[in-house]
Design an enzyme around this catalytic site. Structure first.
Site, PDB file in Angstrom:
ATOM      1  N   LYS A   1     -58.047  24.460 -56.920  1.00  0.00           N
ATOM      2  CA  LYS A   1     -57.467  25.760 -57.250  1.00  0.00           C
ATOM      3  C   LYS A   1     -58.072  26.253 -58.550  1.00  0.00           C
ATOM      4  O   LYS A   1     -58.347  25.469 -59.459  1.00  0.00           O
ATOM      5  CB  LYS A   1     -55.940  25.650 -57.411  1.00  0.00           C
ATOM      6  CG  LYS A   1     -55.277  26.922 -57.914  1.00  0.00           C
ATOM      7  CD  LYS A   1     -53.803  26.701 -58.237  1.00  0.00           C
ATOM      8  CE  LYS A   1     -53.201  27.938 -58.880  1.00  0.00           C
ATOM      9  NZ  LYS A   1     -51.796  27.756 -59.257  1.00  0.00           N
TER      10      LYS A   1
ATOM     11  N   GLU B   1     -42.566  33.396 -67.598  1.00  0.00           N
ATOM     12  CA  GLU B   1     -42.851  31.958 -67.550  1.00  0.00           C
ATOM     13  C   GLU B   1     -42.756  31.280 -68.911  1.00  0.00           C
ATOM     14  O   GLU B   1     -43.592  31.494 -69.786  1.00  0.00           O
ATOM     15  CB  GLU B   1     -44.250  31.730 -66.961  1.00  0.00           C
ATOM     16  CG  GLU B   1     -44.568  30.280 -66.709  1.00  0.00           C
ATOM     17  CD  GLU B   1     -45.842  30.081 -65.920  1.00  0.00           C
ATOM     18  OE1 GLU B   1     -46.333  28.948 -65.866  1.00  0.00           O
ATOM     19  OE2 GLU B   1     -46.354  31.065 -65.351  1.00  0.00           O
TER      20      GLU B   1
END
Length: 451
Positions: free
Chosen positions: A207, A256
């Site tokens: 990723k 976040e």
């Protein structure tokens, strides 16, 4: 505001500096009446120095730094040394009171520093004045470097600066006329997503998180306080931040949290996997359920949970996390979200954890170094502090950091916005492009720019 404490404060400064050959950090904290943190921040523009803003809406906790910079440090060791030798008056000893360093770092070392030239690789800043707002109380901290000389002039300057910071008034709404709006290298970015998926299929890379930018030009200078006020009004359940350096200000509203430590308890969150909000409740619920069961987003989320849990287990015990992700619903987006908490082990520090966590797979990729190498070589965007940890630390080993996404760098009449997304083997360039377009919306709305 501090006039009633003038005598005690002046005596405190004199006593702290007595017989010292070198300057020492002296910090004085007092409980004060209610003050609007945004107005305190706005008033700080009239003072020498740079401003900082931090607000955790979930905790109803706010920190504002203003006035001349007392210490501007480049390493955690410098910060540790400063607080070890500081002389502190603080009867509350609550989290975020006393000497506080506002901190930020670069996403990774970059060859060019044009857009972010005023932002160092690492920064720990102690301002002359810090306003702390908790759920119930307000505190003012004054920080100074003293060596026994010029105490009278320091007191006079402090009282004058406080008068400006506490001045009454409203923050005017400033109409901004947009001259241009440009999405930077859109087609090249889509091709890069395709190259990333091909690389993932043929190498050990699992990723990689790719980011892109949008540049806006306005007719008038952008007023940071007004933009920040819009974020406060629209981006609920977010962490709001602003950091000034030079003529530029980096600000945003991120969902976040990276890691928080308070009274020895560590909290962090795993946020990865994104979908838009629905136009009505039924559609919104349907989109959310699809996100919870989408293989691509579930895979991306589990990468993050596994990595963060592995790092936290080195520095803490009694790790707690739910069996599966929840939905975090924001104004424009919803995310897969897994909260994590644990008890910090003796000797473990917030700085150690931040250093090992950053960047998480949600911001860099997996394996970490391979993903960072791909970003450094292939991505044309100058990330600077985008996507990196930003927050604060106090002298009692408390602190909080969030990942600086949903953000923009404002400089006079220009704004450069940033958005990114995780690319895995099955990613589609057009869909990833649309995801980043959605992630621009919070800052576009705060700048009062239509789609």
């Amino acid at each position: 505001m501090i006039q009633q404490y003038k005598t005690d404060f002046e005596s405190f400064l004199r006593e702290a500096a007595e017989n010292r050959q070198q300057k020492i950090l002296v910090s004085w904290t007092e409980k004060v009446g209610a003050i609007d943190p945004l107005r305190f921040f706005a008033n700080g523009s009239s003072l020498e120095g740079h401003r900082n803003f931090w607000y955790s809406q979930k905790d109803d906790f706010c920190l504002v730094g203003a006035g001349p910079t007392v210490m501007d440090m480049r390493t955690a060791d410098e910060w540790e040394h400063a607080i070890e030798s500081a002389v502190v008056h603080n009867l509350s000893a609550g989290a975020g009171t006393g000497p506080v360093a506002f901190s930020g770092i670069n996403f990774q070392k970059e060859r060019e520093r044009d857009l972010w030239q005023d932002f160092p690789d690492t920064q720990y800043r102690i301002p002359a004045f810090t306003l702390t707002k908790t759920k119930t109380d307000y505190y003012l901290t004054i920080n100074q470097l003293v060596d026994g000389s010029n105490i009278e002039s320091q007191i006079t300057a402090i009282l004058g600066q406080l008068e400006q910071l506490f001045a009454e008034g409203t923050i005017p709404a400033v109409r901004k006329e947009l001259i241009s709006k440009e999405e930077l290298e859109s087609e090249a970015w889509k091709r890069l997503v395709k190259e990333a998926t091909d690389t993932i299929k043929s190498t050990e890379l699992d990723k990689v998180v790719l980011a892109r930018g949008m540049k806006l030009e306005f007719k008038e200078k952008i007023h940071v306080s007004h933009v920040l006020g819009n974020l406060l009004d629209t981006q609920k359940d977010s962490f709001l931040f602003a950091v000034e350096n030079g003529s530029a200000c980096f600000l945003g509203a991120t969902p976040e949290r990276l890691v928080r430590v308070q009274s020895g308890i560590l909290h962090t969150s795993c946020v990865a996997g994104t979908a838009p909000r629905g136009r009505n409740e039924a559609e919104d619920q349907s989109i959310g359920e699809a996100l919870l069961h989408d293989n691509k987003n579930q895979e991306e989320h589990q990468y993050v949970v596994k990595m963060i849990s592995g790092v936290i287990s080195k520095y803490a015990k009694d790790l707690r996390l739910p069996g599966g992700p929840q939905l975090m619903k924001l104004r424009q987006l919803q995310h897969l979200y897994t909260p994590v908490s644990a008890k910090l082990l003796p000797g473990a520090s917030l700085q150690q954890i931040i250093q090992e966590l950053h960047p998480t797979p949600a911001l860099g990729g997996l394996p970490k170094q391979e993903a960072l190498d791909f970003i450094e070589v292939k991505e044309p965007l100058e990330r600077g502090w985008y996507g990196a940890p930003i927050g604060w630390q106090d002298s009692y080993r408390n602190g909080d950091t969030a990942v600086a996404i949903r953000s923009g760098l404002l400089n006079e009449k220009q704004a450069v916005l940033f958005a990114g997304c995780g690319v895995v083997k099955d990613s589609d360039p057009e869909m990833e492009f649309e995801e980043t377009a959605i992630k621009f919306r919070p800052m576009l709305e705060a700048l009062e720019v239509s789609k």
